[in-house]
Write a protein that holds these residues in place. Structure first.
Motif, mmCIF file in Angstrom:
data_model
loop_
_atom_site.group_PDB
_atom_site.id
_atom_site.type_symbol
_atom_site.label_atom_id
_atom_site.label_comp_id
_atom_site.label_asym_id
_atom_site.label_seq_id
_atom_site.Cartn_x
_atom_site.Cartn_y
_atom_site.Cartn_z
ATOM 1 N N GLU A 192 -46.371 29.893 -38.804
ATOM 2 C CA GLU A 192 -45.772 31.219 -38.786
ATOM 3 C C GLU A 192 -44.716 31.378 -39.878
ATOM 4 O O GLU A 192 -44.617 32.423 -40.518
ATOM 5 C CB GLU A 192 -45.155 31.490 -37.411
ATOM 6 N N HIS A 193 -43.884 30.346 -40.078
ATOM 7 C CA HIS A 193 -42.799 30.461 -41.052
ATOM 8 C C HIS A 193 -42.822 29.359 -42.115
ATOM 9 O O HIS A 193 -42.138 29.488 -43.132
ATOM 10 C CB HIS A 193 -41.443 30.422 -40.341
ATOM 11 N N GLY A 194 -43.587 28.300 -41.875
ATOM 12 C CA GLY A 194 -43.568 27.164 -42.790
ATOM 13 C C GLY A 194 -43.883 27.509 -44.232
ATOM 14 O O GLY A 194 -43.085 27.208 -45.145
ATOM 15 N N PRO A 195 -45.025 28.149 -44.519
ATOM 16 C CA PRO A 195 -45.336 28.475 -45.914
ATOM 17 C C PRO A 195 -44.297 29.386 -46.562
ATOM 18 O O PRO A 195 -43.939 29.202 -47.734
ATOM 19 C CB PRO A 195 -46.697 29.179 -45.792
ATOM 20 N N THR A 196 -43.806 30.350 -45.804
ATOM 21 C CA THR A 196 -42.759 31.244 -46.334
ATOM 22 C C THR A 196 -41.503 30.467 -46.675
ATOM 23 O O THR A 196 -40.875 30.678 -47.731
ATOM 24 C CB THR A 196 -42.425 32.340 -45.302
ATOM 25 N N ALA A 197 -41.118 29.550 -45.775
ATOM 26 C CA ALA A 197 -39.899 28.770 -45.984
ATOM 27 C C ALA A 197 -39.987 27.914 -47.239
ATOM 28 O O ALA A 197 -39.049 27.872 -48.053
ATOM 29 C CB ALA A 197 -39.638 27.897 -44.766
ATOM 30 N N VAL A 198 -41.118 27.223 -47.397
ATOM 31 C CA VAL A 198 -41.273 26.339 -48.556
ATOM 32 C C VAL A 198 -41.259 27.142 -49.859
ATOM 33 O O VAL A 198 -40.663 26.720 -50.858
ATOM 34 C CB VAL A 198 -42.569 25.516 -48.419
ATOM 35 N N ALA A 199 -41.882 28.299 -49.844
ATOM 36 C CA ALA A 199 -41.924 29.123 -51.057
ATOM 37 C C ALA A 199 -40.568 29.738 -51.385
ATOM 38 O O ALA A 199 -40.207 29.890 -52.559
ATOM 39 C CB ALA A 199 -42.976 30.224 -50.901
ATOM 40 N N ALA A 200 -39.805 30.073 -50.347
ATOM 41 C CA ALA A 200 -38.555 30.799 -50.566
ATOM 42 C C ALA A 200 -37.340 29.901 -50.783
ATOM 43 O O ALA A 200 -36.312 30.367 -51.305
ATOM 44 C CB ALA A 200 -38.283 31.721 -49.370
ATOM 45 N N LEU A 201 -37.414 28.632 -50.397
ATOM 46 C CA LEU A 201 -36.218 27.791 -50.423
ATOM 47 C C LEU A 201 -35.603 27.607 -51.811
ATOM 48 O O LEU A 201 -34.369 27.638 -51.936
ATOM 49 C CB LEU A 201 -36.501 26.433 -49.781
#
Length: 404
Positions: A192-201
């Motif tokens: 749910e949030h993993g791909p977004t988190a890795v891309a945005a960090l």
């Protein structure tokens, strides 16, 4: 056919004090009686509810079976999700109900969690085996006996490996059970949030700490997202195997709280041994050598189903990927959650400050990446550590109380 429930309202335990809480407890007991009566076809009465903690989204009780024509246990555990009437069941209820159904279909020897006696989607309720007053792994870690804490950690690591080995190849069964409900949009909560988190960090680290992420480090981290779809090494995951969700019983460790239960790449769980407890912001540090011993205990169980994991060249790179994923995800959470105190979940025990946990995770990541020869990841992690210590101070994460 009408469903019969107890005519008299059950007496509430003295531990339930506020009127609102008493009303919710009463509603939970009445709903449990109704569900059990429907399940077994005869009237079942419950009483003497005891509040076991729960959370903002759930009520968890121990209830006594006051009257039943069946050979039910003397006490049962009841969990009811609290949400506005008329709304669809939460994804967490669906995942938990399906998870307990999966294990209840196994033999008692392979069932490493409470047995499910009844469940109901309309009331979002689960009626389960009561495992009694066994201590949790958290209780051992926050105690005063280092030997007992060490034994509990090793037992938990072995049990986690056994849980993975037992559920290998059962993804089709889990999916079939899931289809009977209204399946969540993402079967794995990490998706749910993993791909977004890795891309945005990287942008967040630059804005918050002035740390630039090299293209090589960013590419390495983005590559870890592939674990979410990897078809190898898949097994059931409790999803949140924090210390307070594991009971140390005389029959071995029993896993609780499957609100995020799913089948996924088990490296995300194996990283609980190396981070440790990455989904838990109340985690202290472990003594030197403890992580290696836990990993060996877990590995001894899973190698039965996955012999390739005996090879360090296979296991260690995947463990590093999972560690990077967790550290990046939880750092993104730290930087984006409006109220940082919401990340804490230690209950009544003392907990470290979230910033101390975060810095320790980056320190450990730098060490793990350096051992693996992933220099871009190690250099980046060390830069993050320097910047975070400049912001938060040079204090280090303490050991769990049992090891101090």
């Amino acid at each position: 056919m009408s469903v019969e429930i107890a005519a008299d309202p059950p007496e509430t335990n003295d531990t339930v004090t506020s009127p609102d809480q008493q009303a919710e407890v009463l509603a939970t007991v009445v709903a449990a009686e109704s569900v059990l009566t429907k399940r077994f076809g005869a009237r079942i009465q419950l009483g003497e509810p005891e509040d076991l903690g729960g959370s903002e989204r759930s009520i968890v009780l121990r209830v006594k079976v006051a009257s039943s024509p069946f050979s039910l246990p003397r006490t049962l555990a009841v969990k009811r999700y609290v949400q506005p009437p008329g709304t669809t069941p939460r994804d967490s209820w669906i995942r938990e109900a399906v998870s307990y159904q999966l294990f209840t279909a196994l033999t008692a020897e392979d069932r490493m969690c409470p047995e499910l006696f009844a469940h109901d989607g309309d009331t979002r309720l689960l009626v389960m085996e009561d495992l009694g007053r066994a201590p949790t792994l958290a209780g051992k870690l926050h105690g005063t006996d280092a030997r007992a804490a060490e034994g509990a950690l090793l037992s938990w690591a072995r049990s986690l490996g056994r849980l993975h080995a037992t559920t290998a190849g059962r993804e089709a069964d889990f999916d079939a059970l899931l289809r009977r409900q209204s399946p969540p949009n993402a079967k794995d909560p990490l998706a749910e949030h993993g791909p977004t988190a890795v891309a945005a960090l990287p942008a967040l680290l630059a804005a918050e700490f002035g740390v630039e992420t090299s293209p090589a480090a960013a590419e390495f981290a983005l590559g870890t997202v592939a674990l979410l779809d990897n078809s190898r090494h898949r097994a059931f995951s409790p999803s949140d195997s924090c210390p307070d969700n594991n009971l140390i019983t005389n029959r071995g460790v029993r896993f609780l709280d499957f609100e995020g239960g799913c089948v996924r790449n088990m490296m995300f769980d194996a990283a609980y041994l190396t981070v440790p407890f990455p989904s838990c912001w109340c985690a202290y540090a472990l003594p030197p050598g403890m992580t290696d011993a836990m990993l060996a205990a877990w590995r001894a169980e899973v190698r039965v189903m996955w012999p390739d994991l005996d090879d360090d060249a296979v296991l260690l790179p995947r463990l590093l990927d999972a560690q990077i994923f967790w550290v990046w995800l939880t750092t993104w959470q730290y930087l984006t959650v409006p109220d940082i105190d919401q990340l804490g979940s230690g209950g009544a025990v003392d907990t470290p400050h979230q910033s101390e946990v975060l810095v320790a995770r980056w320190v450990d990541l730098a060490k793990a990446a350096k051992r693996a020869g992933a220099s871009a990841v190690a250099d980046h992690a060390e830069s993050v550590v320097v910047a975070m210590k400049a912001r938060f101070g040079n204090g280090s994460l303490e050991l769990y109380p049992a090891f101090r």
